[in-house]
Write a protein that holds these residues in place. Sequence first.
Motif, PDB file in Angstrom:
ATOM      1  N   THR A 139      50.602   0.262 -10.797  1.00 45.38           N
ATOM      2  CA  THR A 139      49.250   0.570 -11.271  1.00 45.38           C
ATOM      3  C   THR A 139      49.310   1.496 -12.476  1.00 45.38           C
ATOM      4  OG1 THR A 139      48.376   0.319  -9.032  1.00 45.38           O
ATOM      5  CG2 THR A 139      46.991   1.493 -10.613  1.00 45.38           C
ATOM      6  N   THR A 140      50.166   2.498 -12.405  1.00 43.67           N
ATOM      7  CA  THR A 140      50.319   3.434 -13.523  1.00 43.67           C
ATOM      8  C   THR A 140      50.780   2.703 -14.775  1.00 43.67           C
ATOM      9  OG1 THR A 140      50.850   5.213 -11.987  1.00 43.67           O
ATOM     10  CG2 THR A 140      51.468   5.550 -14.288  1.00 43.67           C
ATOM     11  N   ARG A 141      51.772   1.848 -14.634  1.00 40.50           N
ATOM     12  CA  ARG A 141      52.256   1.069 -15.784  1.00 40.50           C
ATOM     13  C   ARG A 141      51.144   0.215 -16.381  1.00 40.50           C
ATOM     14  NH1 ARG A 141      58.030  -1.008 -13.400  1.00 40.50           N
ATOM     15  NH2 ARG A 141      59.194   0.884 -13.856  1.00 40.50           N
ATOM     16  N   LEU A 165      41.098   6.628 -18.968  1.00 42.58           N
ATOM     17  CA  LEU A 165      40.533   6.186 -17.696  1.00 42.58           C
ATOM     18  C   LEU A 165      41.552   6.235 -16.556  1.00 42.58           C
ATOM     19  CD1 LEU A 165      38.688   3.013 -19.049  1.00 42.58           C
ATOM     20  CD2 LEU A 165      37.734   5.297 -18.679  1.00 42.58           C
ATOM     21  N   ALA A 166      42.768   6.638 -16.849  1.00 42.52           N
ATOM     22  CA  ALA A 166      43.869   6.540 -15.898  1.00 42.52           C
ATOM     23  C   ALA A 166      43.635   7.337 -14.621  1.00 42.52           C
ATOM     24  CB  ALA A 166      45.172   6.970 -16.556  1.00 42.52           C
ATOM     25  N   LEU A 167      43.185   8.555 -14.719  1.00 40.30           N
ATOM     26  CA  LEU A 167      43.062   9.378 -13.518  1.00 40.30           C
ATOM     27  C   LEU A 167      42.170   8.745 -12.456  1.00 40.30           C
ATOM     28  CD1 LEU A 167      43.967  11.859 -12.044  1.00 40.30           C
ATOM     29  CD2 LEU A 167      42.090  13.110 -13.120  1.00 40.30           C
ATOM     30  N   PRO A 168      40.970   8.319 -12.775  1.00 42.42           N
ATOM     31  CA  PRO A 168      40.152   7.699 -11.724  1.00 42.42           C
ATOM     32  C   PRO A 168      40.791   6.434 -11.145  1.00 42.42           C
ATOM     33  CG  PRO A 168      38.792   8.237 -13.627  1.00 42.42           C
ATOM     34  CD  PRO A 168      40.224   8.472 -14.021  1.00 42.42           C
ATOM     35  N   LEU A 169      41.483   5.668 -11.972  1.00 45.58           N
ATOM     36  CA  LEU A 169      42.107   4.433 -11.494  1.00 45.58           C
ATOM     37  C   LEU A 169      43.326   4.703 -10.623  1.00 45.58           C
ATOM     38  CD1 LEU A 169      41.854   2.295 -14.748  1.00 45.58           C
ATOM     39  CD2 LEU A 169      40.453   2.106 -12.688  1.00 45.58           C
ATOM     40  N   LEU A 170      43.939   5.862 -10.788  1.00 47.69           N
ATOM     41  CA  LEU A 170      45.155   6.182 -10.051  1.00 47.69           C
ATOM     42  C   LEU A 170      44.894   7.005  -8.790  1.00 47.69           C
ATOM     43  CD1 LEU A 170      47.507   6.976 -13.045  1.00 47.69           C
ATOM     44  CD2 LEU A 170      47.374   4.876 -11.702  1.00 47.69           C
ATOM     45  N   THR A 171      43.668   7.459  -8.584  1.00 50.68           N
ATOM     46  CA  THR A 171      43.361   8.319  -7.445  1.00 50.68           C
ATOM     47  C   THR A 171      43.713   7.662  -6.110  1.00 50.68           C
ATOM     48  OG1 THR A 171      41.607   9.406  -8.687  1.00 50.68           O
ATOM     49  CG2 THR A 171      41.527   9.629  -6.310  1.00 50.68           C
ATOM     50  N   VAL A 172      43.307   6.435  -5.919  1.00 50.19           N
ATOM     51  CA  VAL A 172      43.563   5.758  -4.641  1.00 50.19           C
ATOM     52  C   VAL A 172      45.057   5.532  -4.421  1.00 50.19           C
ATOM     53  CG1 VAL A 172      43.194   3.634  -3.327  1.00 50.19           C
ATOM     54  CG2 VAL A 172      41.272   4.748  -4.455  1.00 50.19           C
ATOM     55  N   PRO A 173      45.797   4.961  -5.384  1.00 49.35           N
ATOM     56  CA  PRO A 173      47.227   4.766  -5.110  1.00 49.35           C
ATOM     57  C   PRO A 173      48.002   6.080  -4.986  1.00 49.35           C
ATOM     58  CG  PRO A 173      46.654   3.885  -7.283  1.00 49.35           C
ATOM     59  CD  PRO A 173      45.390   4.306  -6.622  1.00 49.35           C
ATOM     60  N   ILE A 174      47.579   7.133  -5.671  1.00 51.75           N
ATOM     61  CA  ILE A 174      48.240   8.434  -5.524  1.00 51.75           C
ATOM     62  C   ILE A 174      48.014   8.969  -4.107  1.00 51.75           C
ATOM     63  CG2 ILE A 174      48.132  10.874  -6.191  1.00 51.75           C
ATOM     64  CD1 ILE A 174      47.629   9.904  -9.081  1.00 51.75           C
ATOM     65  N   THR A 175      46.786   8.887  -3.633  1.00 57.71           N
ATOM     66  CA  THR A 175      46.461   9.352  -2.283  1.00 57.71           C
ATOM     67  C   THR A 175      47.227   8.550  -1.241  1.00 57.71           C
ATOM     68  OG1 THR A 175      44.272  10.061  -2.999  1.00 57.71           O
ATOM     69  CG2 THR A 175      44.580   9.714  -0.627  1.00 57.71           C
ATOM     70  N   GLU A 176      47.264   7.237  -1.415  1.00 57.37           N
ATOM     71  CA  GLU A 176      47.989   6.370  -0.476  1.00 57.37           C
ATOM     72  C   GLU A 176      49.471   6.744  -0.427  1.00 57.37           C
ATOM     73  OE1 GLU A 176      48.969   1.653   0.256  1.00 57.37           O
ATOM     74  OE2 GLU A 176      48.424   2.321  -1.750  1.00 57.37           O
ATOM     75  N   ALA A 177      50.077   6.943  -1.578  1.00 60.57           N
ATOM     76  CA  ALA A 177      51.496   7.299  -1.629  1.00 60.57           C
ATOM     77  C   ALA A 177      51.739   8.663  -0.992  1.00 60.57           C
ATOM     78  CB  ALA A 177      51.995   7.279  -3.071  1.00 60.57           C
ATOM     79  N   ASP A 178      50.894   9.641  -1.289  1.00 58.16           N
ATOM     80  CA  ASP A 178      51.034  10.975  -0.702  1.00 58.16           C
ATOM     81  C   ASP A 178      50.939  10.930   0.827  1.00 58.16           C
ATOM     82  OD1 ASP A 178      51.374  12.257  -3.135  1.00 58.16           O
ATOM     83  OD2 ASP A 178      49.288  12.918  -3.278  1.00 58.16           O
ATOM     84  N   ALA A 187      57.540   3.443   0.764  1.00 57.77           N
ATOM     85  CA  ALA A 187      58.172   2.876  -0.432  1.00 57.77           C
ATOM     86  C   ALA A 187      57.234   1.891  -1.118  1.00 57.77           C
ATOM     87  CB  ALA A 187      59.494   2.205  -0.062  1.00 57.77           C
ATOM     88  N   GLN A 188      56.541   1.072  -0.342  1.00 63.74           N
ATOM     89  CA  GLN A 188      55.599   0.111  -0.918  1.00 63.74           C
ATOM     90  C   GLN A 188      54.432   0.825  -1.599  1.00 63.74           C
ATOM     91  OE1 GLN A 188      54.876  -2.158   2.663  1.00 63.74           O
ATOM     92  NE2 GLN A 188      56.062  -3.894   1.880  1.00 63.74           N
ATOM     93  N   ALA A 189      53.945   1.887  -1.009  1.00 70.19           N
ATOM     94  CA  ALA A 189      52.852   2.652  -1.616  1.00 70.19           C
ATOM     95  C   ALA A 189      53.282   3.218  -2.960  1.00 70.19           C
ATOM     96  CB  ALA A 189      52.402   3.770  -0.681  1.00 70.19           C
ATOM     97  N   TYR A 190      54.501   3.724  -3.032  1.00 75.14           N
ATOM     98  CA  TYR A 190      55.010   4.258  -4.294  1.00 75.14           C
ATOM     99  C   TYR A 190      55.126   3.154  -5.339  1.00 75.14           C
ATOM    100  CZ  TYR A 190      58.108   5.951  -7.863  1.00 75.14           C
ATOM    101  OH  TYR A 190      58.652   6.263  -9.077  1.00 75.14           O
ATOM    102  N   VAL A 191      55.635   1.995  -4.941  1.00 68.43           N
ATOM    103  CA  VAL A 191      55.781   0.884  -5.884  1.00 68.43           C
ATOM    104  C   VAL A 191      54.412   0.452  -6.408  1.00 68.43           C
ATOM    105  CG1 VAL A 191      56.497  -1.541  -6.124  1.00 68.43           C
ATOM    106  CG2 VAL A 191      58.004   0.116  -4.990  1.00 68.43           C
ATOM    107  N   ARG A 192      53.407   0.409  -5.520  1.00 70.06           N
ATOM    108  CA  ARG A 192      52.044   0.077  -5.985  1.00 70.06           C
ATOM    109  C   ARG A 192      51.538   1.120  -6.969  1.00 70.06           C
ATOM    110  NH1 ARG A 192      51.690  -1.817  -0.723  1.00 70.06           N
ATOM    111  NH2 ARG A 192      50.896   0.146   0.116  1.00 70.06           N
ATOM    112  N   LEU A 193      51.799   2.385  -6.685  1.00 71.92           N
ATOM    113  CA  LEU A 193      51.401   3.452  -7.605  1.00 71.92           C
ATOM    114  C   LEU A 193      52.101   3.282  -8.948  1.00 71.92           C
ATOM    115  CD1 LEU A 193      50.092   6.130  -8.420  1.00 71.92           C
ATOM    116  CD2 LEU A 193      51.952   7.299  -7.213  1.00 71.92           C
TER     117      LEU A 193
END
Length: 81
Positions: A18-20, A31-44, A9-15
């Motif tokens: 970050t997305t917002r 630039l969004a995709l490179p910035l979101l790669t880490v939080p997306i991977t963490e949430a997955d 749940a925390q990983a999703y909230v961080r994602l």
Amino acid sequence: MTDPELAAAQAYVRLLETTRAVLADARQAPLALPLLTVPITEADEALRAVGLAGNEATFFRLVARLRTVLPEDRGHDSRAA
């Protein structure tokens, strides 16, 4: 909520946060995709670890529970989250 569920749940909230932040400035949107790669991977990874990948209903109930206890949400209507 178990520790792995809390981590997911925390990983999703961080994602989400970050997305917002990234998409709040239209100039940064490309630039969004490179910035979101880490939080997306963490949430997955966190979702897979607790067996919630593909079980959105259960997962979002956990996120809703988490959002009602976060300090920055105090004073806000948790139903609006």
